[in-house]
Design a protein around this motif. Structure first.
Motif, PDB file in Angstrom:
ATOM      1  N   GLY A 110      -5.590  10.750   9.686  1.00 18.01           N
ATOM      2  CA  GLY A 110      -5.601  11.352  11.018  1.00 18.01           C
ATOM      3  C   GLY A 110      -7.010  11.674  11.491  1.00 18.01           C
ATOM      4  O   GLY A 110      -7.863  10.798  11.594  1.00 18.01           O
ATOM      5  N   THR A 111      -7.277  12.963  11.745  1.00 15.91           N
ATOM      6  CA  THR A 111      -8.597  13.361  12.228  1.00 15.91           C
ATOM      7  C   THR A 111      -9.690  13.180  11.177  1.00 15.91           C
ATOM      8  O   THR A 111     -10.873  13.205  11.526  1.00 15.91           O
ATOM      9  CB  THR A 111      -8.581  14.832  12.691  1.00 15.91           C
ATOM     10  N   PHE A 112      -9.320  12.984   9.933  1.00 18.54           N
ATOM     11  CA  PHE A 112     -10.312  12.718   8.887  1.00 18.54           C
ATOM     12  C   PHE A 112     -11.150  11.491   9.242  1.00 18.54           C
ATOM     13  O   PHE A 112     -12.366  11.462   9.038  1.00 18.54           O
ATOM     14  CB  PHE A 112      -9.608  12.496   7.542  1.00 18.54           C
ATOM     15  N   ALA A 113     -10.487  10.470   9.804  1.00 23.32           N
ATOM     16  CA  ALA A 113     -11.185   9.233  10.153  1.00 23.32           C
ATOM     17  C   ALA A 113     -12.215   9.455  11.256  1.00 23.32           C
ATOM     18  O   ALA A 113     -13.176   8.693  11.377  1.00 23.32           O
ATOM     19  CB  ALA A 113     -10.181   8.168  10.593  1.00 23.32           C
ATOM     20  N   VAL A 114     -12.012  10.489  12.053  1.00 22.71           N
ATOM     21  CA  VAL A 114     -12.951  10.819  13.132  1.00 22.71           C
ATOM     22  C   VAL A 114     -14.060  11.729  12.618  1.00 22.71           C
ATOM     23  O   VAL A 114     -15.245  11.508  12.887  1.00 22.71           O
ATOM     24  CB  VAL A 114     -12.206  11.489  14.307  1.00 22.71           C
ATOM     25  N   LYS A 115     -13.689  12.736  11.856  1.00 22.07           N
ATOM     26  CA  LYS A 115     -14.664  13.718  11.383  1.00 22.07           C
ATOM     27  C   LYS A 115     -15.563  13.169  10.276  1.00 22.07           C
ATOM     28  O   LYS A 115     -16.714  13.589  10.145  1.00 22.07           O
ATOM     29  CB  LYS A 115     -13.929  14.961  10.879  1.00 22.07           C
ATOM     30  N   ASP A 163       3.800   3.044   6.701  1.00 24.65           N
ATOM     31  CA  ASP A 163       3.164   3.853   7.737  1.00 24.65           C
ATOM     32  C   ASP A 163       2.236   3.039   8.623  1.00 24.65           C
ATOM     33  O   ASP A 163       1.256   2.456   8.148  1.00 24.65           O
ATOM     34  CB  ASP A 163       2.392   5.008   7.098  1.00 24.65           C
ATOM     35  N   THR A 164       2.524   3.033   9.926  1.00 22.17           N
ATOM     36  CA  THR A 164       1.684   2.304  10.869  1.00 22.17           C
ATOM     37  C   THR A 164       0.297   2.914  10.981  1.00 22.17           C
ATOM     38  O   THR A 164      -0.659   2.217  11.328  1.00 22.17           O
ATOM     39  CB  THR A 164       2.323   2.275  12.271  1.00 22.17           C
ATOM     40  N   SER A 165       0.168   4.205  10.714  1.00 30.33           N
ATOM     41  CA  SER A 165      -1.148   4.842  10.806  1.00 30.33           C
ATOM     42  C   SER A 165      -2.109   4.245   9.782  1.00 30.33           C
ATOM     43  O   SER A 165      -3.259   3.919  10.114  1.00 30.33           O
ATOM     44  CB  SER A 165      -1.020   6.350  10.616  1.00 30.33           C
ATOM     45  N   CYS A 166      -1.650   4.092   8.546  1.00 31.56           N
ATOM     46  CA  CYS A 166      -2.477   3.442   7.520  1.00 31.56           C
ATOM     47  C   CYS A 166      -2.792   2.007   7.918  1.00 31.56           C
ATOM     48  O   CYS A 166      -3.937   1.551   7.805  1.00 31.56           O
ATOM     49  CB  CYS A 166      -1.749   3.425   6.175  1.00 31.56           C
ATOM     50  N   HIS A 172       0.845  -1.200   0.000  1.00 28.24           N
ATOM     51  CA  HIS A 172       0.000   0.000   0.000  1.00 28.24           C
ATOM     52  C   HIS A 172       0.876   1.244   0.000  1.00 28.24           C
ATOM     53  O   HIS A 172       1.674   1.457   0.920  1.00 28.24           O
ATOM     54  CB  HIS A 172      -0.912   0.004   1.226  1.00 28.24           C
ATOM     55  N   ASP A 173       0.734   2.066  -1.035  1.00 32.87           N
ATOM     56  CA  ASP A 173       1.438   3.353  -1.089  1.00 32.87           C
ATOM     57  C   ASP A 173       0.697   4.348  -0.212  1.00 32.87           C
ATOM     58  O   ASP A 173      -0.399   4.798  -0.561  1.00 32.87           O
ATOM     59  CB  ASP A 173       1.481   3.881  -2.523  1.00 32.87           C
ATOM     60  N   SER A 174       1.282   4.712   0.918  1.00 35.38           N
ATOM     61  CA  SER A 174       0.641   5.724   1.759  1.00 35.38           C
ATOM     62  C   SER A 174       0.709   7.073   1.060  1.00 35.38           C
ATOM     63  O   SER A 174       1.628   7.346   0.287  1.00 35.38           O
ATOM     64  CB  SER A 174       1.319   5.800   3.124  1.00 35.38           C
ATOM     65  N   CYS A 175      -0.268   7.916   1.343  1.00 36.55           N
ATOM     66  CA  CYS A 175      -0.299   9.236   0.713  1.00 36.55           C
ATOM     67  C   CYS A 175       0.966  10.031   1.026  1.00 36.55           C
ATOM     68  O   CYS A 175       1.534  10.692   0.155  1.00 36.55           O
ATOM     69  CB  CYS A 175      -1.528  10.004   1.184  1.00 36.55           C
ATOM     70  N   SER A 176       1.394   9.977   2.275  1.00 36.45           N
ATOM     71  CA  SER A 176       2.576  10.747   2.678  1.00 36.45           C
ATOM     72  C   SER A 176       3.839  10.249   1.993  1.00 36.45           C
ATOM     73  O   SER A 176       4.666  11.040   1.533  1.00 36.45           O
ATOM     74  CB  SER A 176       2.754  10.676   4.194  1.00 36.45           C
ATOM     75  N   ALA A 177       3.982   8.928   1.916  1.00 36.63           N
ATOM     76  CA  ALA A 177       5.172   8.375   1.269  1.00 36.63           C
ATOM     77  C   ALA A 177       5.210   8.762  -0.207  1.00 36.63           C
ATOM     78  O   ALA A 177       6.224   9.266  -0.709  1.00 36.63           O
ATOM     79  CB  ALA A 177       5.197   6.854   1.413  1.00 36.63           C
TER      80      ALA A 177
END
Length: 245
Positions: A181-186, A214-217, A140-145
């Motif tokens: 990040g906060t997108f997943a909450v909002k 990325d561990t966040s993804c 998976h290509d993370s957006c940030s990478a």
């Protein structure tokens, strides 16, 4: 020849939820001949506050980051997170450009690398000795990478040279996983739908694992996988490269 001296920056997600990933990054860096240092005073890069619009607060964290990683003696600063590296390379520029610390920031910023780009582009290594994982993976290509750091080939080169591992490309690998990040909450419903699409694309390859920088993804995708009992697992690339030895 002197060993490269590497200061490691451990992101919040890794520190709090996936500490083994940070330890595995150290394991790999030492395996390929680096001297690894860890500054225990380090905290966050400030990205959560920055993305949420708390610019003053994120600037305070950025100044602490600069103080923590401006010490003399290190050749590089390496992190197992393209998201944090992207924050330091991009958002920090605007924060420091009108301050007296801008030169210090630029000197520090030139040493900051994401883990896989450091191995491939700096150390010129595309094989970690002894790395072995029997199975199939999709990346998976993370957006940030991909978009902030321009990282695409480095992780794939490393994965292709892991003994026993087969890399299968999923459809739309460069599409966002929905975390943000906060997108997943909002925007929970949109975020979950994007995770569903990403996981289904991964499953279509028949892979055993989804791997990323990325561990966040991976945390976001793993949450969807576990809630819906999907037959696939997530794995950070540092954990893959540290397997088998």
């Amino acid at each position: 020849m002197a060993k490269p001296v590497v200061d490691i920056f451990i992101p919040c997600f890794v520190d709090q939820l996936y500490p083994e990933t940070g330890l595995n990054m150290v394991k790999v860096l030492e395996r390929v001949g680096c001297e690894v240092r860890y500054n225990a005073n380090q905290t966050c890069c400030g990205q959560p506050a920055y993305n949420a619009g708390f610019l003053d607060e994120s600037c305070q964290v950025a100044h602490k980051f600069l103080d923590d990683f401006s010490a003399e003696g290190s050749d590089y600063i390496v992190s197992p997170s393209a998201s944090c590296v992207g924050m330091v390379r991009n958002a920090y520029t605007d924060m420091f450009v009108t301050t007296s610390k801008f030169i210090n920031y630029r000197n520090m910023e030139r040493k900051v690398f994401e883990f896989t780009e450091f191995l491939v582009d700096v150390l010129l290594i595309d094989t970690v000795p002894g790395a072995r994982l029997d199975g199939t993976i999709t990346y998976h290509d993370s957006c940030s990478a991909l978009r902030e750091c321009g990282i695409k080939e480095a992780p794939r080169r490393l994965l292709q040279n892991v003994t026993g591992l087969q890399l299968l490309e999923m459809p739309d690998t460069d599409t966002c996983c929905g975390f943000g990040g906060t997108f997943a909450v909002k925007f929970e419903s949109i975020s979950v739908a994007m995770a569903e699409q990403k996981v289904e694309n991964a499953l279509s390859t028949g892979a055993n694992y989804i791997v990323s920088t990325d561990t966040s993804c991976l945390m976001h995708l793993d949450g969807y996988i576990q809630r819906n009992n999907k037959p696939i697992k997530t794995m950070h690339i540092a954990d893959v490269l540290a397997s088998g030895w």
